[in-house]
Design a protein around this motif. Structure first.
Motif, PDB file in Angstrom:
ATOM      1  N   TYR A 177     -20.146 -17.832  30.760  1.00 45.07           N
ATOM      2  CA  TYR A 177     -20.790 -18.249  31.755  1.00 45.07           C
ATOM      3  C   TYR A 177     -20.398 -17.732  33.320  1.00 45.07           C
ATOM      4  O   TYR A 177     -20.974 -17.569  34.298  1.00 45.07           O
ATOM      5  N   LYS A 178     -19.376 -18.378  33.456  1.00 47.46           N
ATOM      6  CA  LYS A 178     -18.519 -18.076  34.340  1.00 47.46           C
ATOM      7  C   LYS A 178     -18.731 -16.364  34.760  1.00 47.46           C
ATOM      8  O   LYS A 178     -18.473 -16.192  35.705  1.00 47.46           O
ATOM      9  N   GLU A 179     -17.781 -15.421  33.950  1.00 46.77           N
ATOM     10  CA  GLU A 179     -18.539 -13.716  34.036  1.00 46.77           C
ATOM     11  C   GLU A 179     -20.125 -13.671  34.232  1.00 46.77           C
ATOM     12  O   GLU A 179     -19.873 -13.293  35.548  1.00 46.77           O
ATOM     13  N   ILE A 180     -20.725 -14.622  33.656  1.00 39.53           N
ATOM     14  CA  ILE A 180     -22.699 -13.970  34.152  1.00 39.53           C
ATOM     15  C   ILE A 180     -22.795 -14.440  35.459  1.00 39.53           C
ATOM     16  O   ILE A 180     -23.045 -13.310  36.881  1.00 39.53           O
ATOM     17  N   ALA A 181     -22.102 -15.856  36.686  1.00 48.96           N
ATOM     18  CA  ALA A 181     -22.117 -16.148  37.502  1.00 48.96           C
ATOM     19  C   ALA A 181     -21.415 -15.028  38.820  1.00 48.96           C
ATOM     20  O   ALA A 181     -21.680 -14.259  39.721  1.00 48.96           O
ATOM     21  N   ASN A 182     -20.223 -14.515  38.259  1.00 46.34           N
ATOM     22  CA  ASN A 182     -19.724 -13.443  38.514  1.00 46.34           C
ATOM     23  C   ASN A 182     -20.641 -12.098  39.105  1.00 46.34           C
ATOM     24  O   ASN A 182     -20.815 -11.295  39.865  1.00 46.34           O
ATOM     25  N   THR A 183     -21.037 -11.432  37.771  1.00 46.07           N
ATOM     26  CA  THR A 183     -22.318 -10.145  37.928  1.00 46.07           C
ATOM     27  C   THR A 183     -23.233 -10.706  38.425  1.00 46.07           C
ATOM     28  O   THR A 183     -23.862  -9.771  39.074  1.00 46.07           O
ATOM     29  N   MET A 184     -23.580 -11.556  37.898  1.00 49.09           N
ATOM     30  CA  MET A 184     -25.080 -11.651  39.189  1.00 49.09           C
ATOM     31  C   MET A 184     -24.869 -12.434  40.510  1.00 49.09           C
ATOM     32  O   MET A 184     -26.129 -13.029  41.276  1.00 49.09           O
TER      33      MET A 184
END
Length: 223
Positions: A177-184
């Motif tokens: 979820y942290k990586e998704i936040a960074n990606t988005m």
């Protein structure tokens, strides 16, 4: 690694009505570095009783589907409700798609057949604990064919925003979820909001349920 630093062990519970399978599986898992079986049970009811009095809850519970007294589906639902921090892995002889769906909809984060290799079992347990879910080739490749036409027509009425759809596609990947936040390019708190909103909108309770819902409707690829 310093000599006095112990290797962290993930704890495991097993429920299967065949005692020899429980014993053999326990021995196999105990021989995998980093894993330890702490609870053995011959059915779901016995497992829930052991969990209720355990001072340490297992990281993961491995459940057979066809058990007397309380089967795997009911057991998975009960554990998901009463012990939500325990990850669930279905391990069964059943290779029919309805069994896969039943167990995953009941809270299992992965599904393995009993003829799987030791390496795949280790991979499944590790990924379920560390990443939240595990998709075998069987689940990802065939599950999308199991939805009845009328159910799909009902679910097609659900509308998602562009950002919700983007989040859903990322949720189907191995990104945290942290990586998704960074990606988005969003905050983790905003991502948590998307996740909870989709849980409510799609009537699912886990990331696995979220992704499988999207796969069933063709919103994301199962491959």
């Amino acid at each position: 690694m310093p000599a006095n630093q112990a290797i962290k062990k993930y704890t495991v519970a097993i429920a299967d009505d065949h005692r020899l399978i429980v014993q053999s599986l326990s021995q196999l898992i105990n021989n995998i570095p980093g894993f330890e079986v702490i609870i053995q049970a011959i059915n779901g009811s016995a497992l829930l009783e052991e969990l209720s009095k355990a001072t340490i809850q297992p990281d993961i519970a491995i459940l057979d589907i066809n058990m007397p007294v309380m089967n795997g589906v009911v057991t998975a639902r009960e554990i998901s409700t009463r012990f939500p921090l325990i990850r669930l892995l279905a391990l069964s002889m059943n290779d029919d798609e309805s069994s896969v769906i039943q167990m995953i909809r009941s809270g299992c984060r992965g599904y393995l057949l009993k003829d799987s290799t030791e390496a795949e079992l280790e991979k499944a347990m590790t990924e379920i604990i560390e990443k939240g879910f595990y998709y075998s080739e069987y689940v990802t490749g065939k599950l999308i064919h199991t939805i009845h036409k009328e159910e799909k027509e009902q679910e097609q009425g659900i509308k998602l925003s562009e950002r919700e759809m983007e989040f859903l596609k990322h949720a189907a990947s191995e990104l945290t979820y942290k990586e998704i936040a960074n990606t988005m390019k969003l905050s983790e708190r905003t991502i948590d909001g998307y996740r909870e909103a989709l849980f409510e909108k799609l009537q699912v309770k886990s990331r696995v349920g979220l992704v499988l819902f999207a796969i069933r409707l063709g919103w994301v690829s199962a491959g």
